[in-house]
Each structure stands twice: as C-alpha cells, then as structure tokens.
Design an enzyme around this catalytic site. Structure first.
Site, PDB file in Angstrom:
ATOM      1  N   LYS A 138      -7.447   9.152   5.901  1.00 26.63           N
ATOM      2  CA  LYS A 138      -8.017   8.169   6.836  1.00 26.63           C
ATOM      3  C   LYS A 138      -7.199   8.083   8.127  1.00 26.63           C
ATOM      4  O   LYS A 138      -7.748   8.107   9.217  1.00 26.63           O
ATOM      5  CB  LYS A 138      -8.051   6.755   6.225  1.00 26.63           C
ATOM      6  CG  LYS A 138      -8.975   6.586   5.045  1.00 26.63           C
ATOM      7  CD  LYS A 138      -9.103   5.117   4.674  1.00 26.63           C
ATOM      8  CE  LYS A 138      -7.792   4.463   4.241  1.00 26.63           C
ATOM      9  NZ  LYS A 138      -7.237   4.987   2.994  1.00 26.63           N
ATOM     10  N   ARG A 166     -11.000  -3.968   2.404  1.00 23.91           N
ATOM     11  CA  ARG A 166     -10.615  -3.368   1.129  1.00 23.91           C
ATOM     12  C   ARG A 166     -11.222  -4.104  -0.060  1.00 23.91           C
ATOM     13  O   ARG A 166     -11.009  -3.685  -1.198  1.00 23.91           O
ATOM     14  CB  ARG A 166      -9.099  -3.397   0.997  1.00 23.91           C
ATOM     15  CG  ARG A 166      -8.424  -2.044   1.231  1.00 23.91           C
ATOM     16  CD  ARG A 166      -6.947  -2.284   1.098  1.00 23.91           C
ATOM     17  NE  ARG A 166      -6.176  -1.105   0.824  1.00 23.91           N
ATOM     18  CZ  ARG A 166      -5.551  -0.379   1.751  1.00 23.91           C
ATOM     19  NH1 ARG A 166      -5.693  -0.658   3.015  1.00 23.91           N
ATOM     20  NH2 ARG A 166      -4.794   0.631   1.402  1.00 23.91           N
ATOM     21  N   ARG A 179       3.190  13.738   1.114  1.00 22.41           N
ATOM     22  CA  ARG A 179       3.458  12.781   2.189  1.00 22.41           C
ATOM     23  C   ARG A 179       4.819  12.116   1.955  1.00 22.41           C
ATOM     24  O   ARG A 179       5.589  11.932   2.891  1.00 22.41           O
ATOM     25  CB  ARG A 179       2.346  11.727   2.239  1.00 22.41           C
ATOM     26  CG  ARG A 179       2.520  10.756   3.372  1.00 22.41           C
ATOM     27  CD  ARG A 179       1.213  10.063   3.713  1.00 22.41           C
ATOM     28  NE  ARG A 179       0.908   8.998   2.783  1.00 22.41           N
ATOM     29  CZ  ARG A 179      -0.233   8.304   2.787  1.00 22.41           C
ATOM     30  NH1 ARG A 179      -1.193   8.611   3.632  1.00 22.41           N
ATOM     31  NH2 ARG A 179      -0.425   7.340   1.936  1.00 22.41           N
ATOM     32  N   ARG A 198       7.738   5.471   3.508  1.00 22.87           N
ATOM     33  CA  ARG A 198       6.867   4.415   3.013  1.00 22.87           C
ATOM     34  C   ARG A 198       7.264   4.066   1.591  1.00 22.87           C
ATOM     35  O   ARG A 198       7.187   4.887   0.699  1.00 22.87           O
ATOM     36  CB  ARG A 198       5.409   4.875   3.045  1.00 22.87           C
ATOM     37  CG  ARG A 198       4.771   4.697   4.398  1.00 22.87           C
ATOM     38  CD  ARG A 198       3.310   5.046   4.364  1.00 22.87           C
ATOM     39  NE  ARG A 198       2.554   4.163   3.479  1.00 22.87           N
ATOM     40  CZ  ARG A 198       1.226   4.043   3.528  1.00 22.87           C
ATOM     41  NH1 ARG A 198       0.537   4.729   4.404  1.00 22.87           N
ATOM     42  NH2 ARG A 198       0.612   3.226   2.706  1.00 22.87           N
ATOM     43  N   ARG A 243      -2.198   2.073  -6.857  1.00 21.17           N
ATOM     44  CA  ARG A 243      -3.018   2.005  -5.640  1.00 21.17           C
ATOM     45  C   ARG A 243      -4.378   2.656  -5.864  1.00 21.17           C
ATOM     46  O   ARG A 243      -5.398   2.179  -5.371  1.00 21.17           O
ATOM     47  CB  ARG A 243      -2.282   2.666  -4.466  1.00 21.17           C
ATOM     48  CG  ARG A 243      -1.039   1.883  -4.058  1.00 21.17           C
ATOM     49  CD  ARG A 243      -0.255   2.581  -2.982  1.00 21.17           C
ATOM     50  NE  ARG A 243      -0.941   2.535  -1.724  1.00 21.17           N
ATOM     51  CZ  ARG A 243      -0.858   3.472  -0.781  1.00 21.17           C
ATOM     52  NH1 ARG A 243      -0.123   4.541  -0.973  1.00 21.17           N
ATOM     53  NH2 ARG A 243      -1.503   3.350   0.333  1.00 21.17           N
TER      54      ARG A 243
HETATM   55  P1  AMP Z   1      -2.351   1.425   3.796  1.00 21.86           P
HETATM   56  O1  AMP Z   1      -1.366   1.841   4.834  1.00 21.86           O
HETATM   57  O2  AMP Z   1      -3.739   1.199   4.372  1.00 21.86           O
HETATM   58  O3  AMP Z   1      -2.381   2.327   2.612  1.00 21.86           O
HETATM   59  O4  AMP Z   1      -1.881  -0.007   3.267  1.00 21.86           O
HETATM   60  C1  AMP Z   1      -0.623  -0.196   2.635  1.00 21.86           C
HETATM   61  C2  AMP Z   1      -0.652  -1.463   1.791  1.00 21.86           C
HETATM   62  O5  AMP Z   1      -0.882  -2.590   2.638  1.00 21.86           O
HETATM   63  C3  AMP Z   1      -1.756  -1.531   0.739  1.00 21.86           C
HETATM   64  O6  AMP Z   1      -1.408  -0.873  -0.446  1.00 21.86           O
HETATM   65  C4  AMP Z   1      -1.874  -3.045   0.553  1.00 21.86           C
HETATM   66  O7  AMP Z   1      -0.802  -3.562  -0.215  1.00 21.86           O
HETATM   67  C5  AMP Z   1      -1.683  -3.562   1.964  1.00 21.86           C
HETATM   68  N1  AMP Z   1      -2.980  -3.649   2.695  1.00 21.86           N
HETATM   69  C6  AMP Z   1      -3.373  -2.914   3.781  1.00 21.86           C
HETATM   70  N2  AMP Z   1      -4.597  -3.266   4.180  1.00 21.86           N
HETATM   71  C7  AMP Z   1      -5.007  -4.239   3.330  1.00 21.86           C
HETATM   72  C8  AMP Z   1      -6.214  -5.002   3.204  1.00 21.86           C
HETATM   73  N3  AMP Z   1      -7.251  -4.819   4.038  1.00 21.86           N
HETATM   74  N4  AMP Z   1      -6.269  -5.916   2.201  1.00 21.86           N
HETATM   75  C9  AMP Z   1      -5.236  -6.119   1.372  1.00 21.86           C
HETATM   76  N5  AMP Z   1      -4.089  -5.444   1.419  1.00 21.86           N
HETATM   77  C10 AMP Z   1      -3.967  -4.504   2.394  1.00 21.86           C
END
Ligand code: AMP
Length: 190
Positions: free
Chosen positions: A13, A88, A127, A135, A146
């Site tokens: 993404k 999400r 990654r 991260r 996840r």
């Molecule tokens: P990402 O970088 O999009 O994979 O997000 C990393 C982490 O941030 C996720 O595993 C969640 O813990 C939190 N997170 C990001 N976006 C959301 C969302 N829209 N709703 C809830 N938690 C989020």
C-alpha cells in the site's frame, strides 16, 4: 481525486501510494505514519498508541476518526488524497462517509490490493531486514497478529465498499510496476 488503499500488511500500500502521489499530485495520508510521528513526539495519543501498535492491534476508532477528520481539513488535502491504512474497521468506514458527506465530497475509488498470505510473511520479513527493524511492529510475532486483525476487522471494510459499488480489487502479487499498471487501469475506468 480521493482514494482509499486497502490491503493487509506487506501488500504494498505504502509503495503504491507514493507512486500515486507523484503521478496525481495528491497527498498520502498514512494513519500508521501519523501514529508513529505521535509516538516519536511523545504526545498523549502517541503514548497510548505505542503499546497497541507494538502488539499489532488497532488503536481505538474514536482516536483514529479524530486524527483523520483534522487531517483532511488541512489545505494540502483540498486537491485530493490517498488514505493509506484508514479505514481499518467498518465503524471507521461509516465515520469517513459521514465526514466526507458533511464536506460535500466523496471517495472516487477504493482499491483493494490482494495478496497471498504465504507471501506476506516473506515480504514483511524482508522489510524488517531492509529497515533494520526500524518499525517495532515488523516482527514475525506481531505480523501474525496483524494479519489476523486484518482478516477479522479490516476485510469486512472491503465488503462494505463492495456493497456500495466503489471497490476495485487489484492483484498485488506481481511486481511493483505490474501492480501500478493495474491500479492505473482501474483509475482510468473510474
Ligand atoms: P500501518 O503503518 O498502516 O501498518 O499501521 C501501523 C499500526 O498503526 C497498525 O498496526 C495499528 O496498530 C495502527 N493503526 C494505523 N492505522 C490505524 C487505523 N486506521 N485504525 C487503528 N489502528 C491503526
């Protein structure tokens, strides 16, 4: 143009969003990046989000909805945006619809990047290696959670948009170029 990119962790993404930013001159709104910035800055939201993110769980809907509501009102989002990592959950998708409706705007397209689950683990492990573990949630243990969280809470978001006729699924198993071309085709049709 206003887009949502949906897809499990490791689907690409972020990579595809960056390309769309370059091609269409719109901003990428990554809620993951916003949360990581809040963690780094040591804000109240960041402190509360950190433990949840490290587990690979989701930050509460009300927190996320407030963050995105504030962000889409900034001037740089006026020309359009790509939501990467939001919504999400179905309640987040419903809240987004309400937020956009009160501003007299709507999503042009929701693009779901689909990937084989076996491949995800390989990608995310790569990654983790490339970023030198930058991260905290790119670990194998967290990854499993996840993916499970995605299946349970985020996959229904794709059904939500499918039911509204705004979803296009794109096969994310090819090269970055192939996936980009498939997205471009979808956007041309939209
Ligand atoms: P990402 O970088 O999009 O994979 O997000 C990393 C982490 O941030 C996720 O595993 C969640 O813990 C939190 N997170 C990001 N976006 C959301 C969302 N829209 N709703 C809830 N938690 C989020």
């Amino acid at each position: 143009m206003r887009l949502v990119l949906l897809g499990p962790p490791g689907a690409g993404k972020g990579t595809q969003a960056e390309r769309l930013v370059r091609e269409h001159g719109i901003v990428q709104l990554s809620t993951g990046d916003m949360l990581r910035a809040a963690v780094a800055a040591g804000t109240e939201v960041g402190r509360r989000a950190k433990t949840v993110m490290d587990r690979g769980d989701l930050v509460p809907d009300d927190v996320m909805i407030d963050i995105i509501a504030e962000r889409i009102d900034r001037p740089d989002a006026a020309r359009g945006f790509i939501l990467d990592g939001f919504p999400r959950t179905v309640p987040q998708a419903e809240a987004l619809d309400r937020l956009l409706a009160t501003r007299g705007i709507a999503l042009d397209r929701v693009i779901e990047i689909t990937v084989d689950e076996g491949m995800l683990k390989d990608r995310i492990e790569n990654r983790a290696r490339q970023t030198g573990g930058a991260r905290a949630d790119d670990t194998v243990a967290t990854l499993h959670n996840r993916i499970a969280v995605y299946r349970k809470q985020t996959a229904p978001v794709a059904d939500y948009y499918r039911g509204r006729g705004t979803l296009s699924a794109v096969d994310g198993m090819g090269s970055i170029e192939t996936v980009s071309a498939a997205i471009a085709k979808v956007l041309k049709r939209a």
